[in-house]
Design a protein around this motif. Sequence first.
Motif, short mmCIF file in Angstrom:
data_model
loop_
_atom_site.label_atom_id
_atom_site.label_comp_id
_atom_site.label_asym_id
_atom_site.label_seq_id
_atom_site.Cartn_x
_atom_site.Cartn_y
_atom_site.Cartn_z
N UNK A 284 10.92 4.63 -11.22
CA UNK A 284 9.74 3.79 -11.43
C UNK A 284 10.09 2.31 -11.31
N UNK A 285 11.24 1.91 -11.84
CA UNK A 285 11.66 0.51 -11.78
C UNK A 285 11.91 0.08 -10.33
N UNK A 286 12.51 0.98 -9.54
CA UNK A 286 12.75 0.64 -8.13
C UNK A 286 11.44 0.48 -7.37
N UNK B 285 1.73 6.26 -7.24
CA UNK B 285 0.67 7.16 -7.71
C UNK B 285 1.06 8.64 -7.59
N UNK B 286 1.95 8.97 -6.68
CA UNK B 286 2.33 10.36 -6.47
C UNK B 286 3.72 10.70 -6.99
N UNK B 287 4.40 9.74 -7.58
CA UNK B 287 5.79 9.96 -7.98
C UNK B 287 5.93 11.09 -8.99
N UNK B 288 5.04 11.17 -9.96
CA UNK B 288 5.14 12.24 -10.96
C UNK B 288 5.03 13.62 -10.31
N UNK C 93 8.58 15.37 -9.82
CA UNK C 93 8.61 16.41 -10.86
C UNK C 93 9.49 15.99 -12.02
N UNK C 94 10.37 16.90 -12.44
CA UNK C 94 11.24 16.59 -13.58
C UNK C 94 12.29 15.54 -13.22
N UNK C 95 12.45 15.22 -11.94
CA UNK C 95 13.40 14.18 -11.52
C UNK C 95 12.81 12.78 -11.65
N UNK C 96 11.53 12.67 -12.00
CA UNK C 96 10.91 11.37 -12.22
C UNK C 96 11.63 10.68 -13.37
N UNK C 97 11.86 9.39 -13.21
CA UNK C 97 12.61 8.68 -14.25
C UNK C 97 12.21 7.21 -14.28
N UNK C 98 12.66 6.54 -15.32
CA UNK C 98 12.42 5.10 -15.43
C UNK C 98 13.13 4.35 -14.30
N UNK C 99 14.27 4.87 -13.85
CA UNK C 99 15.00 4.24 -12.76
C UNK C 99 14.18 4.26 -11.47
N UNK D 9 0.83 -1.21 0.00
CA UNK D 9 0.00 0.00 0.00
C UNK D 9 0.86 1.26 0.00
N UNK D 10 1.92 1.26 0.77
CA UNK D 10 2.81 2.42 0.80
C UNK D 10 3.50 2.61 -0.55
N UNK D 11 3.91 1.52 -1.16
CA UNK D 11 4.57 1.62 -2.47
C UNK D 11 3.59 2.05 -3.55
#
Length: 95
Positions: free
Chosen positions: A79-81, A64-67, A71-77, A57-59
Amino acid sequence: MKWVVLLLLSVGLLVSAQPKQCLVMDFYGLSWISEPTMRHMELSRWLTTNGDSCNSEQLLLLWNNLAMWAGVADSAELRAKVHYYYARAREKEKK
């Protein structure tokens, strides 16, 4: 000067000795770092350090809030983690 260095090292050792916890608000707090490269590095480090402590649930909340938080630091890396630790959390919860 020696006392300041000694104090900082002592605090660093105390912090590193703490058991790892998944405090989503700590992750959110890192999102306020203004430099995107530094924000990305700190968010990635937080996930590596605390990801195994998080439940699914925490993950999901992080995902859901990562973007918005990264912000602009969001990345595939990042998201993969989050995806990796989510899969691990689901497996632990099934047992």
